[in-house]
Design a protein around this motif. Structure first.
Motif, PDB file in Angstrom:
ATOM      1  N   ALA A 153       0.807  -1.266   0.036  1.00 23.85           N
ATOM      2  CA  ALA A 153      -0.012  -0.035  -0.116  1.00 23.85           C
ATOM      3  C   ALA A 153       0.905   1.215  -0.099  1.00 23.85           C
ATOM      4  CB  ALA A 153      -1.114   0.030   1.026  1.00 23.85           C
ATOM      5  N   VAL A 154       2.040   1.267   0.646  1.00 20.43           N
ATOM      6  CA  VAL A 154       2.865   2.346   0.707  1.00 20.43           C
ATOM      7  C   VAL A 154       3.519   2.750  -0.496  1.00 20.43           C
ATOM      8  CG1 VAL A 154       5.135   3.323   1.933  1.00 20.43           C
ATOM      9  CG2 VAL A 154       3.450   2.470   3.223  1.00 20.43           C
ATOM     10  N   ASN A 155       3.914   1.549  -1.332  1.00 16.31           N
ATOM     11  CA  ASN A 155       4.545   2.080  -2.602  1.00 16.31           C
ATOM     12  C   ASN A 155       3.612   2.082  -3.576  1.00 16.31           C
ATOM     13  OD1 ASN A 155       7.002   1.514  -1.453  1.00 16.31           O
ATOM     14  ND2 ASN A 155       6.972  -0.333  -1.116  1.00 16.31           N
ATOM     15  N   SER A 156       2.361   1.815  -3.431  1.00 17.52           N
ATOM     16  CA  SER A 156       1.299   1.760  -4.506  1.00 17.52           C
ATOM     17  C   SER A 156       0.838   3.260  -4.908  1.00 17.52           C
ATOM     18  CB  SER A 156       0.038   1.122  -4.325  1.00 17.52           C
ATOM     19  OG  SER A 156      -1.004   1.357  -5.090  1.00 17.52           O
ATOM     20  N   GLY A 157       0.742   3.531  -6.115  1.00 17.77           N
ATOM     21  CA  GLY A 157       0.059   5.020  -6.471  1.00 17.77           C
ATOM     22  C   GLY A 157      -1.407   5.025  -5.982  1.00 17.77           C
TER      23      GLY A 157
END
Length: 75
Positions: free
Chosen positions: A63-67
């Protein structure tokens, strides 16, 4: 048929463990496994909770690395 039920129960167990990990992360409350007197049962419970922690970490990192996700403010 039996394999399908086994997979279903395994996925349910992982989801439950992940929810418990999320509750521990957000509130600090977690099951008190040292209260379990049987060392084998305690080890299984700790492994069960560890799987949830791992899944929670993977989901959180995704989730942190997703746009598609952004950090929201308080409501």
């Amino acid at each position: 048929m039996v394999l399908g039920k086994l997979v279903h129960y395994a996925v349910d167990a992982v989801l439950l463990s992940t929810v418990i990990a999320g509750v521990r992360r957000s509130s600090g409350f977690s099951p008190d496994t040292p209260l379990l007197h049987d060392s084998t049962l305690r080890a299984v419970a700790d492994k069960f909770l560890g799987v949830g922690e791992t899944v929670f970490d993977v989901v959180q990192a995704s989730a942190v690395n997703s746009g598609y996700f952004k950090r929201g403010g308080s409501r």
